[in-house]
Design a protein around this motif. Structure first.
Motif, PDB file in Angstrom:
ATOM      1  N   ARG A 315       3.050  72.209  27.996  1.00  0.00           N
ATOM      2  CA  ARG A 315       2.796  71.338  26.857  1.00  0.00           C
ATOM      3  C   ARG A 315       3.896  70.310  26.603  1.00  0.00           C
ATOM      4  O   ARG A 315       3.627  69.229  26.098  1.00  0.00           O
ATOM      5  N   ARG A 316       5.132  70.637  26.966  1.00  0.00           N
ATOM      6  CA  ARG A 316       6.251  69.749  26.648  1.00  0.00           C
ATOM      7  C   ARG A 316       6.690  68.901  27.826  1.00  0.00           C
ATOM      8  O   ARG A 316       7.524  68.014  27.684  1.00  0.00           O
ATOM      9  N   GLY A 317       6.182  69.175  29.028  1.00  0.00           N
ATOM     10  CA  GLY A 317       6.568  68.401  30.191  1.00  0.00           C
ATOM     11  C   GLY A 317       7.759  69.003  30.904  1.00  0.00           C
ATOM     12  O   GLY A 317       7.927  70.223  30.956  1.00  0.00           O
ATOM     13  N   MET A 318       8.615  68.133  31.475  1.00  0.00           N
ATOM     14  CA  MET A 318       9.828  68.614  32.125  1.00  0.00           C
ATOM     15  C   MET A 318      10.937  68.729  31.086  1.00  0.00           C
ATOM     16  O   MET A 318      11.261  67.764  30.399  1.00  0.00           O
ATOM     17  N   VAL A 319      11.516  69.932  30.971  1.00  0.00           N
ATOM     18  CA  VAL A 319      12.603  70.176  30.026  1.00  0.00           C
ATOM     19  C   VAL A 319      13.795  70.697  30.818  1.00  0.00           C
ATOM     20  O   VAL A 319      13.653  71.585  31.665  1.00  0.00           O
ATOM     21  N   ILE A 320      14.968  70.130  30.546  1.00  0.00           N
ATOM     22  CA  ILE A 320      16.173  70.473  31.293  1.00  0.00           C
ATOM     23  C   ILE A 320      17.171  71.156  30.358  1.00  0.00           C
ATOM     24  O   ILE A 320      17.420  70.679  29.238  1.00  0.00           O
ATOM     25  N   TYR A 321      17.744  72.270  30.832  1.00  0.00           N
ATOM     26  CA  TYR A 321      18.673  73.051  30.023  1.00  0.00           C
ATOM     27  C   TYR A 321      20.009  73.202  30.741  1.00  0.00           C
ATOM     28  O   TYR A 321      20.056  73.407  31.967  1.00  0.00           O
ATOM     29  N   ASP A 322      21.052  73.117  29.964  1.00  0.00           N
ATOM     30  CA  ASP A 322      22.398  73.437  30.439  1.00  0.00           C
ATOM     31  C   ASP A 322      22.613  74.916  30.205  1.00  0.00           C
ATOM     32  O   ASP A 322      22.621  75.384  29.057  1.00  0.00           O
ATOM     33  N   ILE A 323      22.780  75.686  31.288  1.00  0.00           N
ATOM     34  CA  ILE A 323      22.966  77.139  31.159  1.00  0.00           C
ATOM     35  C   ILE A 323      24.351  77.548  31.663  1.00  0.00           C
ATOM     36  O   ILE A 323      24.560  78.705  32.032  1.00  0.00           O
ATOM     37  N   SER A 324      25.280  76.581  31.697  1.00  0.00           N
ATOM     38  CA  SER A 324      26.620  76.903  32.177  1.00  0.00           C
ATOM     39  C   SER A 324      27.253  77.997  31.331  1.00  0.00           C
ATOM     40  O   SER A 324      28.058  78.787  31.820  1.00  0.00           O
ATOM     41  N   ASN A 325      26.849  78.036  30.045  1.00  0.00           N
ATOM     42  CA  ASN A 325      27.259  79.132  29.169  1.00  0.00           C
ATOM     43  C   ASN A 325      25.996  79.839  28.709  1.00  0.00           C
ATOM     44  O   ASN A 325      25.356  79.417  27.743  1.00  0.00           O
ATOM     45  N   PRO A 326      25.585  80.908  29.383  1.00  0.00           N
ATOM     46  CA  PRO A 326      24.306  81.564  29.044  1.00  0.00           C
ATOM     47  C   PRO A 326      24.217  82.031  27.595  1.00  0.00           C
ATOM     48  O   PRO A 326      23.107  82.207  27.068  1.00  0.00           O
ATOM     49  N   ALA A 327      25.347  82.216  26.944  1.00  0.00           N
ATOM     50  CA  ALA A 327      25.317  82.634  25.540  1.00  0.00           C
ATOM     51  C   ALA A 327      24.996  81.467  24.621  1.00  0.00           C
ATOM     52  O   ALA A 327      24.713  81.664  23.441  1.00  0.00           O
ATOM     53  N   ASN A 328      25.045  80.247  25.166  1.00  0.00           N
ATOM     54  CA  ASN A 328      24.783  79.060  24.350  1.00  0.00           C
ATOM     55  C   ASN A 328      23.975  78.052  25.185  1.00  0.00           C
ATOM     56  O   ASN A 328      24.486  77.013  25.615  1.00  0.00           O
ATOM     57  N   ILE A 329      22.714  78.370  25.418  1.00  0.00           N
ATOM     58  CA  ILE A 329      21.845  77.506  26.217  1.00  0.00           C
ATOM     59  C   ILE A 329      21.524  76.245  25.419  1.00  0.00           C
ATOM     60  O   ILE A 329      21.150  76.309  24.248  1.00  0.00           O
ATOM     61  N   LEU A 330      21.637  75.094  26.076  1.00  0.00           N
ATOM     62  CA  LEU A 330      21.425  73.816  25.407  1.00  0.00           C
ATOM     63  C   LEU A 330      20.309  73.030  26.084  1.00  0.00           C
ATOM     64  O   LEU A 330      20.316  72.862  27.319  1.00  0.00           O
ATOM     65  N   GLU A 331      19.340  72.564  25.295  1.00  0.00           N
ATOM     66  CA  GLU A 331      18.335  71.650  25.812  1.00  0.00           C
ATOM     67  C   GLU A 331      18.948  70.254  25.847  1.00  0.00           C
ATOM     68  O   GLU A 331      19.342  69.711  24.813  1.00  0.00           O
ATOM     69  N   ILE A 332      19.012  69.643  27.043  1.00  0.00           N
ATOM     70  CA  ILE A 332      19.724  68.370  27.164  1.00  0.00           C
ATOM     71  C   ILE A 332      18.842  67.222  27.637  1.00  0.00           C
ATOM     72  O   ILE A 332      19.239  66.057  27.529  1.00  0.00           O
ATOM     73  N   GLY A 333      17.675  67.507  28.172  1.00  0.00           N
ATOM     74  CA  GLY A 333      16.830  66.425  28.666  1.00  0.00           C
ATOM     75  C   GLY A 333      15.365  66.816  28.652  1.00  0.00           C
ATOM     76  O   GLY A 333      15.017  68.000  28.711  1.00  0.00           O
ATOM     77  N   GLN A 334      14.490  65.812  28.549  1.00  0.00           N
ATOM     78  CA  GLN A 334      13.055  66.086  28.523  1.00  0.00           C
ATOM     79  C   GLN A 334      12.277  64.853  28.975  1.00  0.00           C
ATOM     80  O   GLN A 334      12.714  63.716  28.769  1.00  0.00           O
ATOM     81  N   TYR A 335      11.126  65.097  29.589  1.00  0.00           N
ATOM     82  CA  TYR A 335      10.169  64.026  29.867  1.00  0.00           C
ATOM     83  C   TYR A 335       8.807  64.550  29.459  1.00  0.00           C
ATOM     84  O   TYR A 335       8.300  65.520  30.019  1.00  0.00           O
ATOM     85  N   GLN A 336       8.225  63.907  28.447  1.00  0.00           N
ATOM     86  CA  GLN A 336       7.033  64.435  27.803  1.00  0.00           C
ATOM     87  C   GLN A 336       5.791  64.397  28.696  1.00  0.00           C
ATOM     88  O   GLN A 336       5.648  63.540  29.569  1.00  0.00           O
ATOM     89  N   VAL A 337       4.891  65.330  28.419  1.00  0.00           N
ATOM     90  CA  VAL A 337       3.592  65.384  29.092  1.00  0.00           C
ATOM     91  C   VAL A 337       2.780  64.138  28.771  1.00  0.00           C
ATOM     92  O   VAL A 337       2.678  63.743  27.604  1.00  0.00           O
TER      93      VAL A 337
END
Length: 733
Positions: A315-337
């Motif tokens: 539903r949201r398209g391509m979503v990119i997450y920074d998981i360099s710190n798994p305790a603090n996952i960050l959504e950093i990029g998206q391209y909508q459907v």
């Protein structure tokens, strides 16, 4: 006979034809088939990192050198509805195209990808693995298929295997295929000789919907794809392929499990969660982090590069997450459907409102490409445009909130918002532009905006006498408004500052759209079909005719266009219907392009006529372009040439099938004939007979009541003069 037995017989009789597209006098010209996202792959080429993301029936290619700023650089489409898996190998993208088999794209230049070949398969392609010059395709209930891809231009089926299970997932290592076989568990197959596949081992103590490999272990997800639940990851020791053994379980997973290094990723369907599991202890996965997004979606597929995960969210398209710190996952990029419900076409471009405004080049309808997109700031708007209209080099859009946006589209590659007008309402819905005014439907009625000066549009008037306005058409100072619950409202807007109602016609059904030609209004009323209203006297409009496809409440007529006594209707899962309304008292269907057999829910929402073509937007299937080529060219296949043929005798499949209270029987007559319909049970006994008398050449739909028939298999025989044909259908109570 039980319902399950009846449905089993029905599926057996239906065979592969369930996924065919049916048409009459309407051919497909072009397609931009992008929609929901279910597949993603990340690969590096020439020093750059690219994300290949499936959107509907095609893929978008992104430069993700900077993951927080993905840049779309290319696109390539198949003929299908949905890409389920993408594998990158030696400069090619191999695509498991759900309903259309295996497709191959040359991505050596990611800015200009091209389709090189495809291999149709007698099943649904849901997963894919590449090894040794062969593609191994998971075919759902039709088993496993092996395709020779040594020549990407001419891939060919080299073997298959079907043990009666349901092949959802596949991984290949050396000469063994590891198959997630549904209720049959994990199957290990010898694929040394692709044409002679045999089972060498099986672990059947678990439902297997997906499988990934790491070392001597297979990691299995046990949650069917459309379930919102989760389960542990089952670990199977495959060190001895002839005797796979349970090794352990743990962690948390849903539909799929993707393993990268020592991490196992999964996502929950209908409950936007991402699970990151560690498999440092190979036999006992442990949940390392559970990330829940604030936005609803379906995390379907994952790709990985160090420090990042790339998610194909349905539903949201391509979503990119920074998981360099798994305790603090960050959504950093998206391209909508890219999903749409309305469109506008002007100056060789199609304008599609979605999560912003997309501009497509349709100057060559057989080769449609996206030229530019302007996304909305979701912090200021709902994030999605409801409707769009175009005048000159400006596009006007409604994001659903209380604003009207003006876009400069003079350069189609860089559309941009140049003005935002705040309106005195809470929500706006649809609109039309006529001369120097925008006529807008809203939660409080109608709003009229003067756009004579595009840099300074302003509200000039309102009309509150309509409770639920939807679409409208304006002609000669009169607005014909589709009022959702109340039918057709006719408003004098010659002075937008002082509008007033001059006529009203009650319409049965939920009224959506209206088109005008001569002295008639053509109105779509959802499951009550197309309604025709005489508006010669706007103060006294009255209904004169109607055309219905089905009384089912979930199938509705949405968008409508009219030209030269032909009404073109976007009709939900029935696709596009062409209705001859020369006699408004007796409208007759003379053409269609029907997608109700699509394996995906593809709703035809809106329709526009432009330069001899029919443009239709579908939910989940992007933009489709058709051409109607006349009642004299009756053909029941998607024939792409323009050869004109005489009408043929044709009997279509009953709809719906299985039927409960009523089915529609459609047929075509090449000449005037005396017509009758007989219905027989499986014992050959006549149970229903209908005499339609003499009928002229053309296309007909007749209702067949089945409410008094018992559940079971039936045969219906249509006789028209010397022609006759028999087909099967099911009654299910």
């Amino acid at each position: 006979m039980s319902k399950k037995q009846i449905l089993g017989i029905f599926l057996l009789l239906s065979g592969l034809s369930a996924h065919a597209t049916d048409s009459l006098n309407v051919r497909t010209v072009g397609s931009w088939p992008y929609g929901l996202s279910r597949a993603i792959a990340v690969d590096s080429m020439d020093g750059h990192r690219y994300a290949f993301t499936g959107f509907g029936g095609g893929i978008f290619i992104f430069d993700v050198d900077t993951p927080s700023m993905p840049v779309k650089i290319g696109e390539v489409a198949t003929d299908g509805y949905m890409i389920h898996q993408i594998v990158i190998n030696n400069g090619h993208a191999y695509l498991a195209c759900y309903d259309k088999g295996l497709w191959i794209a040359d991505i050596s230049d990611p800015h200009k990808p091209t389709i090189t070949g495809n291999c149709p398969l007698p099943g649904l392609a849901v997963d894919l693995a590449i090894s040794g010059g062969f593609a191994y395709v998971a075919g759902d209930t039709t088993g496993l298929f092996v395709v020779d891809i040594s020549d990407p231009v001419a891939p060919a089926l080299a073997g298959s295997y079907n043990d009666g299970g349901c092949v959802w997932g596949i991984r290949v290592r050396d000469t063994i295929a590891y198959v997630a076989d549904g209720d049959s568990g994990l199957s290990l197959l010898n694929i040394k000789t692709p044409g002679i596949i045999s089972e060498i081992g099986r672990y059947n103590a678990v439902y297997a919907s997906y499988v990934s490999l790491a070392g001597r272990y297979a990691y299995i997800s046990s949650v069917p794809w459309n379930y919102g639940s989760t389960d542990v990851i089952t670990v199977v020791d495959i060190g001895n392929p002839a005797n796979p053994l349970f090794a352990g379980s743990g962690g948390e997973a849903a539909t799929r499990v993707e393993i990268y290094d020592s991490l196992a990723f999964s996502g929950a369907y209908n409950n936007y969660q991402i699970f990151i599991n560690t498999i440092s202890d190979s036999t006992h996965p442990q949940l390392k982090q559970n990330y829940t997004s604030s936005e609803w979606g379906n995390a379907w597929h994952f790709a990985y590069s160090p420090g990042y995960i790339y998610v194909a969210d349905e539903r949201r398209g391509m979503v990119i997450y920074d998981i360099s710190n798994p305790a603090n996952i960050l959504e950093i990029g998206q391209y909508q459907v890219p999903n749409f419900i309305t469109l506008a076409v002007a100056d060789s471009h199609a304008y599609l409102p979605s999560y912003g405004l997309r501009v497509l080049d349709v100057s060559v309808p057989t080769s449609i490409t996206e030229q530019g997109v302007c996304f909305l700031d979701t912090s200021n708007h709902f994030g999605a445009l409801w409707d769009v209209d175009v005048r000159d080099s400006l596009a006007y859009g409604l994001p659903g909130d209380s604003t009207m946006l003006t876009f400069n589209v003079k350069n189609p590659y860089t559309p941009q918002i140049v003005h935002t007008l705040t309106l005195p309402v809470k929500y706006v819905y649809y609109f039309t532009i006529c001369d120097t005014f925008a006529y807008i439907s809203s939660d409080t009625g109608l709003i009229f905006v003067n756009i004579a000066d595009p840099e300074s549009p302003f509200v000039i008037g309102q009309y509150h006498g309509i409770a639920d306005p939807v679409n409208m058409t304006v002609r000669n100072g009169v607005a014909f408004v589709a009022d959702y619950y109340a039918g057709l409202k006719i408003i004098d807007v010659s002075d937008p500052a002082a509008p007033h109602e001059i006529g009203h016609c009650d319409i049965t059904g939920d009224v959506i759209d209206v088109a005008i030609e001569d002295t008639f209004a053509y109105i779509t009323a959802m499951n009550n079909g197309l309604r025709i209203v005489n508006i010669a006297d706007p103060s006294n409009p009255f209904e004169v005719g109607n055309f219905q496809m089905s009384a089912d409440s979930w199938i509705g007529a949405y968008g409508v266009e009219i030209k030269n006594n032909l009404a073109y209707v976007a009709w939900d899962t029935f696709g596009v219907r062409v209705i001859d309304v020369a006699d408004p008292n007796n409208p007759i269907e003379i053409g269609y392009h029907d997608n109700n057999s699509s394996p995906y829910y593809t709703l035809a929402w809106d329709i526009k006529l432009y330069d001899g073509y029919v443009y239709v937007v579908y939910e989940n299937w992007g933009l489709q372009v058709y051409e109607y080529y006349g009642p004299e060219a009756g053909v029941s296949s998607d024939n792409i040439d323009n050869e004109k043929r005489s009408l043929v005798f044709l009997l279509k499949d009953a709809y719906p099938n299985p039927a409960r209270k009523k089915a529609t029987i459609s047929y075509q007559l090449p000449a005037k004939s005396t017509v009758s319909l007989n219905v027989y049970n499986v014992a050959g006994q006549l149970v229903r007979s209908m005499d339609m008398g003499a009928q002229q050449p053309g296309y007909f739909n007749i209702p067949l009541k089945t409410d008094k028939l018992s559940s079971g298999v039936y045969f219906y025989k249509l006789t028209a003069g010397s022609n006759s044909q028999t087909k099967k259908f099911i009654v299910l109570k």
